[in-house]
Design a protein around this motif. Structure first.
Motif, PDB file in Angstrom:
ATOM      1  N   TYR A 188       0.855  -1.191  -0.019  1.00  0.00           N
ATOM      2  CA  TYR A 188       0.028  -0.009  -0.140  1.00  0.00           C
ATOM      3  C   TYR A 188       0.746   1.362  -0.061  1.00  0.00           C
ATOM      4  O   TYR A 188       0.240   2.347   0.075  1.00  0.00           O
ATOM      5  CB  TYR A 188      -1.067   0.085   1.110  1.00  0.00           C
ATOM      6  N   GLY A 189       2.026   1.166  -0.043  1.00  0.00           N
ATOM      7  CA  GLY A 189       3.091   2.134  -0.099  1.00  0.00           C
ATOM      8  C   GLY A 189       3.096   2.817   1.624  1.00  0.00           C
ATOM      9  O   GLY A 189       4.111   2.822   1.998  1.00  0.00           O
ATOM     10  N   GLN A 190       2.192   2.849   2.074  1.00  0.00           N
ATOM     11  CA  GLN A 190       2.067   3.089   3.629  1.00  0.00           C
ATOM     12  C   GLN A 190       1.003   2.490   4.210  1.00  0.00           C
ATOM     13  O   GLN A 190       0.106   2.357   3.709  1.00  0.00           O
ATOM     14  CB  GLN A 190       2.184   4.580   3.995  1.00  0.00           C
ATOM     15  N   ALA A 191       1.515   2.073   5.437  1.00  0.00           N
ATOM     16  CA  ALA A 191       0.298   1.320   6.266  1.00  0.00           C
ATOM     17  C   ALA A 191       0.087   2.186   7.572  1.00  0.00           C
ATOM     18  O   ALA A 191       0.870   2.788   8.059  1.00  0.00           O
ATOM     19  CB  ALA A 191       0.515  -0.125   6.655  1.00  0.00           C
ATOM     20  N   VAL A 192      -1.454   2.257   7.948  1.00  0.00           N
ATOM     21  CA  VAL A 192      -1.687   2.967   9.116  1.00  0.00           C
ATOM     22  C   VAL A 192      -1.315   2.063  10.357  1.00  0.00           C
ATOM     23  O   VAL A 192      -1.399   0.758  10.401  1.00  0.00           O
ATOM     24  CB  VAL A 192      -3.261   3.055   9.265  1.00  0.00           C
ATOM     25  N   ALA A 193      -0.364   2.787  11.337  1.00  0.00           N
ATOM     26  CA  ALA A 193       0.050   1.878  12.491  1.00  0.00           C
ATOM     27  C   ALA A 193      -0.247   2.778  13.524  1.00  0.00           C
ATOM     28  O   ALA A 193      -0.173   3.927  13.887  1.00  0.00           O
ATOM     29  CB  ALA A 193       1.491   1.750  12.248  1.00  0.00           C
ATOM     30  N   ALA A 194      -0.865   1.755  14.511  1.00  0.00           N
ATOM     31  CA  ALA A 194      -1.290   2.575  15.800  1.00  0.00           C
ATOM     32  C   ALA A 194      -0.222   2.218  17.053  1.00  0.00           C
ATOM     33  O   ALA A 194       0.402   0.926  17.179  1.00  0.00           O
ATOM     34  CB  ALA A 194      -2.592   1.942  16.417  1.00  0.00           C
ATOM     35  N   VAL A 195       0.153   3.291  17.865  1.00  0.00           N
ATOM     36  CA  VAL A 195       1.012   3.125  19.008  1.00  0.00           C
ATOM     37  C   VAL A 195       0.193   3.460  20.021  1.00  0.00           C
ATOM     38  O   VAL A 195      -0.361   4.596  20.244  1.00  0.00           O
ATOM     39  CB  VAL A 195       2.335   4.022  18.644  1.00  0.00           C
ATOM     40  N   VAL A 196      -0.071   2.428  20.865  1.00  0.00           N
ATOM     41  CA  VAL A 196      -0.871   2.670  22.079  1.00  0.00           C
ATOM     42  C   VAL A 196      -0.305   2.463  23.456  1.00  0.00           C
ATOM     43  O   VAL A 196       0.338   1.536  23.597  1.00  0.00           O
ATOM     44  CB  VAL A 196      -1.988   1.592  21.732  1.00  0.00           C
ATOM     45  N   GLN A 197      -0.719   3.109  24.301  1.00  0.00           N
ATOM     46  CA  GLN A 197      -0.646   3.195  25.841  1.00  0.00           C
ATOM     47  C   GLN A 197      -1.747   2.640  26.493  1.00  0.00           C
ATOM     48  O   GLN A 197      -2.911   3.260  26.206  1.00  0.00           O
ATOM     49  CB  GLN A 197      -0.262   4.271  26.548  1.00  0.00           C
ATOM     50  N   LEU A 198      -1.744   1.455  26.972  1.00  0.00           N
ATOM     51  CA  LEU A 198      -2.847   0.890  27.643  1.00  0.00           C
ATOM     52  C   LEU A 198      -3.406   1.250  29.096  1.00  0.00           C
ATOM     53  O   LEU A 198      -2.306   1.742  29.758  1.00  0.00           O
ATOM     54  CB  LEU A 198      -2.890  -0.885  27.536  1.00  0.00           C
ATOM     55  N   ARG A 199      -4.498   1.091  29.490  1.00  0.00           N
ATOM     56  CA  ARG A 199      -4.756   1.101  30.910  1.00  0.00           C
ATOM     57  C   ARG A 199      -4.059   0.121  31.686  1.00  0.00           C
ATOM     58  O   ARG A 199      -4.007  -0.670  31.192  1.00  0.00           O
ATOM     59  CB  ARG A 199      -6.377   1.277  30.935  1.00  0.00           C
ATOM     60  N   ASP A 200      -3.877   0.412  32.850  1.00  0.00           N
ATOM     61  CA  ASP A 200      -3.287  -0.484  33.773  1.00  0.00           C
ATOM     62  C   ASP A 200      -4.226  -1.741  33.934  1.00  0.00           C
ATOM     63  O   ASP A 200      -5.197  -1.535  34.021  1.00  0.00           O
ATOM     64  CB  ASP A 200      -3.000   0.110  35.199  1.00  0.00           C
ATOM     65  N   GLY A 201      -3.422  -2.805  33.571  1.00  0.00           N
ATOM     66  CA  GLY A 201      -3.901  -4.120  33.687  1.00  0.00           C
ATOM     67  C   GLY A 201      -4.571  -4.658  32.400  1.00  0.00           C
ATOM     68  O   GLY A 201      -5.248  -5.673  32.317  1.00  0.00           O
ATOM     69  N   ALA A 202      -4.974  -3.732  31.523  1.00  0.00           N
ATOM     70  CA  ALA A 202      -5.574  -3.919  30.186  1.00  0.00           C
ATOM     71  C   ALA A 202      -4.883  -4.688  29.193  1.00  0.00           C
ATOM     72  O   ALA A 202      -3.257  -4.596  29.230  1.00  0.00           O
ATOM     73  CB  ALA A 202      -6.037  -2.892  29.720  1.00  0.00           C
ATOM     74  N   THR A 203      -5.280  -5.261  28.196  1.00  0.00           N
ATOM     75  CA  THR A 203      -4.619  -6.070  27.203  1.00  0.00           C
ATOM     76  C   THR A 203      -5.435  -5.583  26.045  1.00  0.00           C
ATOM     77  O   THR A 203      -6.505  -5.533  25.962  1.00  0.00           O
ATOM     78  CB  THR A 203      -4.665  -7.624  27.213  1.00  0.00           C
ATOM     79  N   LEU A 204      -4.864  -5.921  24.842  1.00  0.00           N
ATOM     80  CA  LEU A 204      -5.199  -5.422  23.461  1.00  0.00           C
ATOM     81  C   LEU A 204      -4.786  -6.044  22.275  1.00  0.00           C
ATOM     82  O   LEU A 204      -3.416  -6.038  22.270  1.00  0.00           O
ATOM     83  CB  LEU A 204      -5.591  -4.051  23.198  1.00  0.00           C
ATOM     84  N   GLU A 205      -5.428  -7.059  21.525  1.00  0.00           N
ATOM     85  CA  GLU A 205      -4.656  -7.438  20.348  1.00  0.00           C
ATOM     86  C   GLU A 205      -5.272  -6.648  18.907  1.00  0.00           C
ATOM     87  O   GLU A 205      -6.286  -6.189  18.999  1.00  0.00           O
ATOM     88  CB  GLU A 205      -5.095  -8.917  20.145  1.00  0.00           C
TER      89      GLU A 205
END
Length: 547
Positions: free
Chosen positions: A475-492
């Motif tokens: 795609y030339g460029q891809a959208v990338a998310a840099v994330v800080q999670l809440r304490d104890g949270a997980t995310l895929e």
């Protein structure tokens, strides 16, 4: 008399000298106190050879002495240079060199760093050392560069106002680090700065004010205002000056602390706060909710106006504020150091935008197309670059190339076009989409990071986020998310993408997710996109198969 920052402050002094002007901790300075102290410091600077057009760096956290230094500098027609107190040696060297600094008013705790850089700057000869706003007992050595303690500098100096006539054409410089690149010094004529940042054009009606209009208000009942950002940030400095011109009381704190902020609001009956989007709004509302849950909430009943600018105030956070402060007025303001005030929107709890701040454009603000022509505001849905005409900066200090790219002439009128994109809405409003230099071009589609960030922040696991573009073979460029999670949270990644499908088109969804301990932001809450991109690239490299 002139439409000059110093004159406008002095008008307020003459109108209401005994009004309290500043409060920091337990210290209160009246307008007469500020006048006398700034006159003394101005006379000292003059005795050291500082004169009209010379550049004086102010290297300090929020304090009464910081404000005195700003006023003293403009009183003698010199130029203030705002210094980010988080700078390391290389950054400080760059700024002192680029800004041609001849004097610095600095907190003592920065003495070691100043001792390292001072020998590199032959023009820099005067060093006034003020107590550290957080650690007043700091006794760092200042002899290596010939530093003079503030108390010694002003001792014996005249408190009289006996300075030469000033001009509306005097220059006021604000260095902006923005979100990318080296800091740039934006040069404003004093009158233009006042018009677009100091209240010289009424933000609500768009009507220009006369020279004494603000100071005439100084004998009316005054507000207690609390800008939460550091004064090294142009927006906080402008807010402070605007309220000084009108005789208000401004409360300052040297360091942002949510608990301390609410204690001050309660104790000093603060009526108006200025904050920098979620970076301040989120920890503040969480502290407010925490205290409320104990059964002894903070008394913030005096608070009737809550204003956010310079960063995203996301819908979930905004709703939490509106749920708690049902009688307060909420405003999103947009603008830049290069444009000043560009627009403002009153926020409605029942119509919170999920795309970005929705505001009515301010005076002389337009949306330009790709050919730099104003787009009719009837063309709803069109996207273009925000621009402001009328009162426009002179340019960037010592950077004609960038000046030519940002300050454009269209049909004989100058516009400031720093690169923020906006979408035209109904009723003459626009939705701010973000800085074009951060725009992600993925498969020929443009994705504005702030729009995606707003949506991601709605996920219950997310505390903060930045979105960047990273190279992609397809795609030339891809959208990338840099994330800080809440304490104890997980995310895929797939969980996040599934959540976002209800809010964003498919091409805007992140193709990678990098979880970090802390999102990179500067002291004022502004996003540091280059650092976030490095994090995303490092994560991508670590995940790549070996060989």
């Amino acid at each position: 008399m002139a439409l000059n920052i110093a004159d406008l402050f002095e008008h307020a002094v003459d109108a209401a000298p005994q009004n309290p002007a500043l409060k920091v901790g337990d210290r209160v300075a009246t307008y007469a106190d500020l006048e006398a102290e700034s006159n003394r410091l101005a006379h000292y600077l003059q005795s050291q050879g500082v004169g009209p057009g010379d550049h004086v760096a102010i290297y300090a956290k929020n304090s009464i002495e910081h404000v005195v230094a700003v006023l003293a500098t403009v009183k003698i027609r010199a130029v203030t240079i705002n210094v980010n107190y988080r700078y390391v040696e290389g950054e400080l060297n760059y700024l002192f060199d680029n800004a041609d600094v001849v004097a610095v008013v600095m907190e003592r705790s920065y003495a070691d760093l100043v001792a390292k850089v001072a020998p590199n700057h032959a023009k820099l000869k005067t060093f006034v050392v003020i107590p550290d706003a957080i650690d007043p007992d700091d006794a760092s050595d200042i002899s290596a560069f010939g530093g003079v303690l503030y108390a010694d500098a002003v001792a014996g100096q005249s408190a009289e106002r006996d300075f030469a006539e000033r001009s509306a054409d005097d220059i006021h410089i604000i260095y902006t680090g923005g979100t990318t690149g080296f800091p740039k010094g934006v040069m404003w004529r004093h009158e233009d700065f006042w018009r677009v940042l100091g209240g010289g054009i009424d933000f609500y009606t768009g009507e220009p004010l006369e020279e004494f209009d603000q100071s005439k208000q100084a004998t009316d009942p005054r507000m207690t205002t609390f800008p939460l950002s550091p004064l090294m940030h142009g927006g906080a400095q402008a807010g402070l000056l605007m309220h000084l011109f009108a005789g208000h009381l401004t409360v300052l704190e040297p360091k942002f602390d949510p608990q301390r902020t609410w204690e001050i609001i309660e104790q000093d009956k603060v009526q108006l706060i200025f904050m920098t989007g979620d970076a301040m709004a989120r920890p503040l509302i969480e502290e407010y909710e925490r205290k409320k849950a104990t059964g002894t909430p903070y008394d913030a009943s005096s608070l009737f106006a809550i204003s956010s600018s310079a960063a995203i105030f996301s819908p979930p956070v905004k709703k939490r504020w509106m749920d708690e402060f049902t009688n307060a007025i909420f405003t999103d303001s947009i603008g830049a150091t290069e444009t000043g005030f560009s627009g403002m929107g009153m926020q409605d709890k029942n119509a919170i935008s999920t795309d970005g701040p929705v505001v009515g454009l301010g005076p002389a603000s337009v949306v330009l197309d790709e050919d730099n022509r104003p787009i009719p505001m009837t063309e709803v849905g069109r996207i273009g670059r925000l621009a402001r005409g009328g009162n426009v900066p002179v340019g960037y200090y010592k950077d004609p190339e960038k000046s030519a790219a940002t300050f454009l002439e269209v049909d004989g009128e100058r516009y400031s076009v720093p690169g923020d994109f906006a979408r035209i809405e109904t009723d003459g409003r626009v939705t701010l989409l973000g800085r074009g230099s951060n725009c992600v071009n993925t498969g020929g589609e443009k994705v504005y990071p702030e729009e995606v960030e707003m949506a991601i922040k709605g996920h219950p696991a997310v505390y903060d986020t930045l979105v960047v573009g990273i190279p992609d073979a397809t795609y030339g460029q891809a959208v990338a998310a840099v994330v800080q999670l809440r304490d104890g949270a997980t995310l895929e990644l797939e969980e996040l993408r599934e959540y976002l499908r209800a809010h964003l088109s498919g091409y805007k969804l992140p193709r990678s997710l990098t979880v970090v301990d802390t999102i990179p932001r500067n002291a004022t809450g502004k996003a540091q996109y280059p650092a976030a991109k490095e994090m995303a690239l490092a994560s991508q490299a670590a995940a790549a198969p070996a060989g």
